[in-house]
Design a protein around this motif. Structure first.
Motif, PDB file in Angstrom:
ATOM      1  N   SER A 253      37.464  53.813  35.170  1.00 66.80           N
ATOM      2  CA  SER A 253      37.482  53.889  33.716  1.00 66.80           C
ATOM      3  C   SER A 253      38.544  52.949  33.161  1.00 66.80           C
ATOM      4  CB  SER A 253      37.787  55.320  33.259  1.00 66.80           C
ATOM      5  OG  SER A 253      38.017  55.376  31.864  1.00 66.80           O
ATOM      6  N   THR A 254      38.299  52.457  31.967  1.00 64.03           N
ATOM      7  CA  THR A 254      39.302  51.658  31.257  1.00 64.03           C
ATOM      8  C   THR A 254      39.614  52.291  29.896  1.00 64.03           C
ATOM      9  OG1 THR A 254      37.569  50.254  30.312  1.00 64.03           O
ATOM     10  CG2 THR A 254      38.566  49.526  32.389  1.00 64.03           C
ATOM     11  N   LYS A 255      39.209  53.555  29.751  1.00 64.34           N
ATOM     12  CA  LYS A 255      39.370  54.264  28.480  1.00 64.34           C
ATOM     13  C   LYS A 255      40.823  54.346  28.050  1.00 64.34           C
ATOM     14  CE  LYS A 255      38.467  58.785  26.353  1.00 64.34           C
ATOM     15  NZ  LYS A 255      37.915  60.154  26.586  1.00 64.34           N
ATOM     16  N   HIS A 256      41.713  54.527  29.002  1.00 64.03           N
ATOM     17  CA  HIS A 256      43.138  54.674  28.689  1.00 64.03           C
ATOM     18  C   HIS A 256      43.927  53.411  29.037  1.00 64.03           C
ATOM     19  CE1 HIS A 256      41.698  58.872  29.198  1.00 64.03           C
ATOM     20  NE2 HIS A 256      42.481  59.078  28.146  1.00 64.03           N
ATOM     21  N   TYR A 257      43.245  52.283  28.932  1.00 64.05           N
ATOM     22  CA  TYR A 257      43.894  50.975  29.165  1.00 64.05           C
ATOM     23  C   TYR A 257      44.388  50.830  30.610  1.00 64.05           C
ATOM     24  CZ  TYR A 257      43.738  50.618  24.094  1.00 64.05           C
ATOM     25  OH  TYR A 257      43.304  50.568  22.791  1.00 64.05           O
ATOM     26  N   GLU A 258      43.668  51.484  31.511  1.00 60.84           N
ATOM     27  CA  GLU A 258      44.059  51.354  32.924  1.00 60.84           C
ATOM     28  C   GLU A 258      44.011  49.906  33.395  1.00 60.84           C
ATOM     29  OE1 GLU A 258      42.103  55.479  32.581  1.00 60.84           O
ATOM     30  OE2 GLU A 258      41.842  53.467  31.723  1.00 60.84           O
ATOM     31  N   HIS A 259      43.134  49.097  32.831  1.00 64.54           N
ATOM     32  CA  HIS A 259      43.001  47.699  33.250  1.00 64.54           C
ATOM     33  C   HIS A 259      44.174  46.846  32.782  1.00 64.54           C
ATOM     34  CE1 HIS A 259      41.350  48.145  29.272  1.00 64.54           C
ATOM     35  NE2 HIS A 259      41.173  46.839  29.121  1.00 64.54           N
ATOM     36  N   ARG A 260      45.010  47.380  31.901  1.00 66.51           N
ATOM     37  CA  ARG A 260      46.194  46.643  31.449  1.00 66.51           C
ATOM     38  C   ARG A 260      47.456  47.088  32.192  1.00 66.51           C
ATOM     39  NH1 ARG A 260      43.226  42.767  29.194  1.00 66.51           N
ATOM     40  NH2 ARG A 260      42.003  43.463  27.404  1.00 66.51           N
ATOM     41  N   GLU A 261      47.310  48.054  33.068  1.00 69.68           N
ATOM     42  CA  GLU A 261      48.461  48.554  33.810  1.00 69.68           C
ATOM     43  C   GLU A 261      48.644  47.781  35.105  1.00 69.68           C
ATOM     44  OE1 GLU A 261      48.727  53.178  32.346  1.00 69.68           O
ATOM     45  OE2 GLU A 261      47.414  52.722  34.047  1.00 69.68           O
ATOM     46  N   ARG A 262      49.685  48.122  35.850  1.00 68.02           N
ATOM     47  CA  ARG A 262      50.014  47.401  37.089  1.00 68.02           C
ATOM     48  C   ARG A 262      49.039  47.758  38.218  1.00 68.02           C
ATOM     49  NH1 ARG A 262      55.018  45.230  37.754  1.00 68.02           N
ATOM     50  NH2 ARG A 262      55.149  45.883  39.931  1.00 68.02           N
ATOM     51  N   HIS A 263      48.503  46.726  38.844  1.00 62.93           N
ATOM     52  CA  HIS A 263      47.674  46.879  40.038  1.00 62.93           C
ATOM     53  C   HIS A 263      48.102  45.774  41.005  1.00 62.93           C
ATOM     54  CE1 HIS A 263      45.066  49.753  37.971  1.00 62.93           C
ATOM     55  NE2 HIS A 263      45.083  48.926  36.933  1.00 62.93           N
ATOM     56  N   CYS A 264      49.125  46.051  41.777  1.00 60.30           N
ATOM     57  CA  CYS A 264      49.719  45.025  42.628  1.00 60.30           C
ATOM     58  C   CYS A 264      48.885  44.805  43.890  1.00 60.30           C
ATOM     59  CB  CYS A 264      51.140  45.411  43.021  1.00 60.30           C
ATOM     60  SG  CYS A 264      52.260  45.576  41.603  1.00 60.30           S
ATOM     61  N   PRO A 265      48.785  43.573  44.354  1.00 61.09           N
ATOM     62  CA  PRO A 265      48.071  43.311  45.618  1.00 61.09           C
ATOM     63  C   PRO A 265      48.778  43.967  46.792  1.00 61.09           C
ATOM     64  CG  PRO A 265      49.233  41.357  44.858  1.00 61.09           C
ATOM     65  CD  PRO A 265      49.323  42.353  43.752  1.00 61.09           C
ATOM     66  N   ALA A 266      48.022  44.259  47.848  1.00 63.45           N
ATOM     67  CA  ALA A 266      48.592  44.930  49.023  1.00 63.45           C
ATOM     68  C   ALA A 266      49.732  44.119  49.617  1.00 63.45           C
ATOM     69  CB  ALA A 266      47.501  45.163  50.064  1.00 63.45           C
ATOM     70  N   GLU A 267      49.568  42.809  49.648  1.00 61.97           N
ATOM     71  CA  GLU A 267      50.616  41.913  50.120  1.00 61.97           C
ATOM     72  C   GLU A 267      50.998  40.981  48.977  1.00 61.97           C
ATOM     73  OE1 GLU A 267      52.237  41.906  52.944  1.00 61.97           O
ATOM     74  OE2 GLU A 267      51.083  43.579  53.793  1.00 61.97           O
ATOM     75  N   PRO A 268      52.273  40.899  48.640  1.00 60.99           N
ATOM     76  CA  PRO A 268      52.671  40.002  47.544  1.00 60.99           C
ATOM     77  C   PRO A 268      52.367  38.560  47.892  1.00 60.99           C
ATOM     78  CG  PRO A 268      54.598  40.792  48.741  1.00 60.99           C
ATOM     79  CD  PRO A 268      53.428  41.570  49.258  1.00 60.99           C
ATOM     80  N   PRO A 269      51.999  37.747  46.921  1.00 61.24           N
ATOM     81  CA  PRO A 269      51.647  36.352  47.208  1.00 61.24           C
ATOM     82  C   PRO A 269      52.850  35.550  47.688  1.00 61.24           C
ATOM     83  CG  PRO A 269      51.795  36.723  44.844  1.00 61.24           C
ATOM     84  CD  PRO A 269      51.907  38.069  45.486  1.00 61.24           C
ATOM     85  N   THR A 270      52.585  34.552  48.513  1.00 62.39           N
ATOM     86  CA  THR A 270      53.632  33.644  48.984  1.00 62.39           C
ATOM     87  C   THR A 270      53.299  32.202  48.629  1.00 62.39           C
ATOM     88  OG1 THR A 270      52.567  33.600  51.159  1.00 62.39           O
ATOM     89  CG2 THR A 270      54.388  35.134  50.867  1.00 62.39           C
ATOM     90  N   CYS A 271      52.455  32.042  47.622  1.00 64.03           N
ATOM     91  CA  CYS A 271      52.166  30.706  47.106  1.00 64.03           C
ATOM     92  C   CYS A 271      52.907  30.521  45.781  1.00 64.03           C
ATOM     93  CB  CYS A 271      50.664  30.508  46.911  1.00 64.03           C
ATOM     94  SG  CYS A 271      49.866  31.792  45.920  1.00 64.03           S
ATOM     95  N   LEU A 272      53.031  29.288  45.354  1.00 66.04           N
ATOM     96  CA  LEU A 272      53.791  28.961  44.150  1.00 66.04           C
ATOM     97  C   LEU A 272      52.863  28.748  42.964  1.00 66.04           C
ATOM     98  CD1 LEU A 272      56.388  26.459  45.671  1.00 66.04           C
ATOM     99  CD2 LEU A 272      56.481  28.957  45.558  1.00 66.04           C
ATOM    100  N   VAL A 273      53.277  29.245  41.808  1.00 68.89           N
ATOM    101  CA  VAL A 273      52.465  29.137  40.598  1.00 68.89           C
ATOM    102  C   VAL A 273      52.593  27.730  40.030  1.00 68.89           C
ATOM    103  CG1 VAL A 273      52.146  30.004  38.249  1.00 68.89           C
ATOM    104  CG2 VAL A 273      52.727  31.586  40.098  1.00 68.89           C
ATOM    105  N   PRO A 274      51.472  27.116  39.649  1.00 65.65           N
ATOM    106  CA  PRO A 274      51.546  25.746  39.103  1.00 65.65           C
ATOM    107  C   PRO A 274      52.222  25.705  37.738  1.00 65.65           C
ATOM    108  CG  PRO A 274      49.322  26.617  38.912  1.00 65.65           C
ATOM    109  CD  PRO A 274      50.096  27.617  39.728  1.00 65.65           C
ATOM    110  N   LEU A 275      52.639  24.525  37.335  1.00 61.73           N
ATOM    111  CA  LEU A 275      53.221  24.316  36.011  1.00 61.73           C
ATOM    112  C   LEU A 275      52.129  23.873  35.044  1.00 61.73           C
ATOM    113  CD1 LEU A 275      56.469  22.289  36.862  1.00 61.73           C
ATOM    114  CD2 LEU A 275      56.284  24.739  36.417  1.00 61.73           C
ATOM    115  N   PRO A 276      52.277  24.201  33.762  1.00 59.12           N
ATOM    116  CA  PRO A 276      51.340  23.650  32.782  1.00 59.12           C
ATOM    117  C   PRO A 276      51.468  22.129  32.736  1.00 59.12           C
ATOM    118  CG  PRO A 276      52.666  25.430  31.829  1.00 59.12           C
ATOM    119  CD  PRO A 276      53.278  25.089  33.145  1.00 59.12           C
ATOM    120  N   VAL A 277      50.386  21.462  32.448  1.00 55.69           N
ATOM    121  CA  VAL A 277      50.410  20.005  32.344  1.00 55.69           C
ATOM    122  C   VAL A 277      51.340  19.596  31.199  1.00 55.69           C
ATOM    123  CG1 VAL A 277      49.033  17.939  31.915  1.00 55.69           C
ATOM    124  CG2 VAL A 277      48.076  19.814  33.258  1.00 55.69           C
TER     125      VAL A 277
END
Length: 794
Positions: A289-313
């Motif tokens: 359900s997304t009735k209570h804004y569950e889709h806006r809450e924290r849902h962390c991946p099982a393993e945190p990412p180890t890649c780097l986020v790109p920069l805006p152009v």
């Protein structure tokens, strides 16, 4: 006759007379010499090249040092640049100047012609001794250390006839040298300078006085040193060659590992705006359900990412505060959806290369300044910057309300969800205004109970009245007794049927909650009305209610428990005991910053083991001392370029309190597995949040100018992925932003290796008695190789 052209074994030229006797003697000597050489080579062939191998090692080290000096001229040892006690051992340090004449020690390593003429029997005996001694050196682990430091081989000394005098000289000097070597090993300082025009006061680091301040202030002696960490340290142990060799091997090993470390660029739907725990679409798509804004809450991946986020152009260095409050670079936050949706309401506009913020909002189109003044005119008891210091702004938009409250010396924790109002929190952070991505959904907000002086909601679109008022009761949890709820949404003043129904429902709910409507007035300029409610400061009203609705929470319900705790539709009683937090009004700002909270008693043990009031005061004095004497002018940071700051492991908020006179704000993070000192931080008129650093923080990439981590990484390493935390640090820190880390020396070394592999600039490392300090700067570098995170693809 031709034999006269050859050279004898002893190095002397043959005579011009040739006789049979001479030939016979010469041949005999040759045979004897060949026999002696062959017998010696069978005994110890590896020792013949030892001096040459040694010279090669030293030449290689000299070349490495020369290259290092070329790369970083500030790194060269200079007694004037070191603390007094760090320069005493420099007599044992090799020159890094390639033009400098070789020392006598190096000259002795090359055997002279006279040395070659020694009796071959002595050579054989010497070789046997060399073998035996080299085996002993290998056994004790000292051979490499002696080679490194240029120490002569015992066999060589006997051949040159100078061994005894050298040994006597060494034994005479060894006591003082040992002490100096100890100090040298305890204090290892490396400074690297930023080469661009705005080098953040790096010239201050070139003076001996600044570095001496680092030695004295970053690592103070006496009682102050107890506050550096929560680990026991031992003093007074002398350094040994074995220890020095081990450290060097570990350093070389780290360098090798650094070369093997490779990084990839995160490929996600969110691109440069990726927030791991909010963009986990794999989990979001499987929500029931997304009735209570569950889709806006924290849902962390099982393993945190180890890649780097790109920069805006086209990313640029952010506009500095206070200009950033009015405009930011469009290329840094290239989003126009909010401009299209809210442009007519003066939220944000596009103006050439900039996004501009007129200072308005949905409910204060004529500007936030007037709106703020209007609220205080309505209710003078609000007293911005005195009685009201810490504010929570729900559904903040681009956070203009909080941005202009800085003029009143008020700190505002602004939050809004990552929703269809694209990048609103990112706009706030780029402007230099505190904000996090969060939502009023099914979980408690990550703040302790009864800490905010005011909670504000303009047009936050939160259905406060539904499901027993569960969401409004969450605000009641975090609002201090006697605090105010300021509400200026459409139900306060519009006469549409829906708005009228909501106002009636809210009026009934607030009355049941014992909230008193103290003011409701219309702002003629903005053509809106504002309602101000006050939470009770005693339990009298609760006890007089005819119905227990909403119900009071059970006594076992901890109002401070906030990490992943489901919301409950109940109210906590107001604290009434003299030593209970919340039973008395907080001191006015700014007296509350340094005053020990009344509810900290001597019977309580503080984080550092002292009685709580003493612990608090010592922490305050410690950080005031370190910040004023070292951080502000001793580590090469230009604080005029710093606006958004995070203390990743705050205790009592001492670091933030020491920075209060600067035009910055500090997000104090209390980790979920540390003592819960966050209520103390709020009591001081500062703010912060709970967090688990094994997961991603709820903020956009490139949010902060400076991060401070006091013994955080050593704790994280015990339970989760340290490289993942370093990647998270890279994500939330702006390019050219800096991090200050205080931790164990081995952690500092590991962290330095990781940061260097990410092309960060290491501005300063400092170690003393197993404790270390590191200051590093993030660069614009991004890897070329890409890693696709399938769970982050819509």
């Amino acid at each position: 006759m031709a034999l006269g052209r050859y050279t004898r074994v002893d190095g002397k030229k043959s005579t011009n007379y040739c006789s049979t006797v001479t030939v016979v003697v010469f041949v005999a000597l040759c045979l004897v010499g060949v026999w002696m050489i062959s017998s010696s080579s069978d005994t110890a062939p590896e020792n013949f090249d030892f001096p040459q191998e040694k010279q090669k090692t030293e030449v290689k080290q000299d070349k490495l040092k020369q290259e290092e000096v070329k790369q970083d001229p500030v790194k060269e040892y200079n007694p004037a640049h070191l603390p007094e006690d760090a320069s005493k051992g420099d007599s044992n340090i090799k020159s890094e100047n390639p033009n400098e004449a070789p020392s006598e020690e190096k000259k002795e390593e090359k055997p002279s012609d006279d040395e070659k003429s020694d009796d071959t029997n002595n050579k054989s005996e010497t070789n046997e001794q060399v073998i035996e001694e080299n085996q002993n050196l290998k056994k004790d682990g000292f051979e490499e250390a002696n080679t490194e430091h240029g120490g002569n081989n015992t066999g060589e000394k006997k051949e040159s006839g100078e061994g005894s005098s050298e040994n006597e000289k060494h034994s005479e000097e060894s006591p003082s040298k040992t002490q100096d070597e100890k100090k040298e090993s305890e204090i290892d300082e490396k400074v690297e300078q930023n080469q661009d025009s705005e080098s953040d006061n790096s010239s201050k680091m070139e003076g001996g006085e600044s570095k001496e301040q680092v030695a004295q202030e970053v690592f103070p002696s006496g009682a102050q040193s107890e506050l550096l960490n929560e680990f026991s340290t031992q003093n007074g142990s002398f350094s040994t060659q074995a220890a020095e060799s081990k450290n060097e091997k570990e350093t070389q090993k780290s360098s090798t590992q650094q070369e093997k470390l490779t990084w990839k660029l995160c490929n996600t739907t969110a691109g440069p705006d990726y927030i791991p725990c909010l963009d986990n679409w794999d989990d979001i798509h499987h929500l029931r359900s997304t009735k209570h804004y569950e889709h806006r809450e924290r849902h962390c991946p099982a393993e945190p990412p180890t890649c780097l986020v790109p920069l805006p152009v086209g990313y640029k260095r952010p506009v500095e505060w206070p200009k950033s409050r009015e405009k930011v670079w469009y290329s840094n936050v290239p989003h126009t959806k909010l401009v299209q949706i809210k442009g007519h309401q003066n939220w944000v506009k596009v103006s050439g290369e900039y996004l501009t913020f007129p200072g308005g909002g949905t409910q204060f189109k004529k500007g936030a300044r007037h709106y703020i003044e209007f609220i205080e005119q309505m209710l003078p008891d609000i007293a911005w910057g005195k009685r009201s210091r810490v504010v929570l702004d729900v559904g903040c938009g681009v956070a203009s309300f909080g941005g202009f409250l800085f003029d009143k010396d008020v700190l505002t924790m602004s939050f809004a969800p990552k929703d269809e109002h694209e990048a609103q929190v990112q706009f706030a952070l780029e402007r230099g205004i505190p904000a996090i991505s969060a939502v009023m959904g099914t979980q408690r907000l990550p703040f302790p109970g009864i800490v905010f002086d005011i909670v504000h909601c303009a047009r936050c679109r939160v259905p406060w009245h539904i499901e027993g008022g569960k969401l409004l009761l969450e605000l009641n949890r975090v609002l201090r007794p006697g605090g105010y709820f300021v509400w200026s949404a459409t139900p306060v003043y519009q006469k549409l049927d829906e708005d009228v129904a909501i106002w009636k429902a809210m009026s009934k709910l607030t009355e049941q909650m014992c909230w008193k409507l103290v003011k409701k007035e219309r702002d003629a300029m903005n053509k809106i009305s504002v309602a101000i409610y006050q939470k009770p400061s005693s339990n009298e009203c609760y006890e007089q209610r005819s119905q227990n609705e909403p119900p009071l929470c059970e006594q076992s319900d901890d109002r401070n428990a906030a990490w992943n705790i489901p919301l409950q539709a109940c109210m906590h009683k107001v604290p009434e005991g003299e030593t209970e937090r919340g039973s008395q009004l907080s001191e006015q700002w700014s007296a509350r910053l340094q005053k020990v909270p009344y509810w900290l008693t001597s019977s309580q043990v503080g984080v550092y083991g002292k009685p709580a009031p003493e612990d608090f005061s010592a922490d305050y004095e410690h950080w005031k001392h370190v910040v004023s004497q070292s951080y502000l002018n001793g580590i090469g940071i230009s604080w005029s370029n710093v606006r958004n700051v995070m203390d990743m492991r705050a205790v009592y908020g001492g670091f933030a309190s020491a920075l209060r006179d600067l035009k910055i704000w500090v997000m104090n993070v209390v980790t979920v597995d540390s003592p819960d000192t966050l209520p103390i931080i709020y009591e001081r008129g500062l703010f912060g949040i709970y967090h688990d650093w094994c997961e991603s923080f709820n903020t956009y990439p490139r949010s902060y100018d400076l991060l401070h981590a006091d013994h955080l990484f050593s704790k994280i390493k015990q339970k989760c992925n340290m490289p993942a935390l370093v990647v998270e640090v890279d994500r939330i820190l702006r390019p050219e932003g800096k991090i200050i880390v205080r931790d164990k020396v081995e952690i500092i070394n590991e962290l330095e290796t990781l940061l260097r592999s990410m092309h960060w600039e290491i501005r300063l490392t400092y170690s003393n008695d197993k404790e270390g300090l590191l200051c590093a700067q993030k660069t614009m570098w991004r890897p070329d190789e890409v890693e696709t995170l399938t769970y982050a693809i819509k």
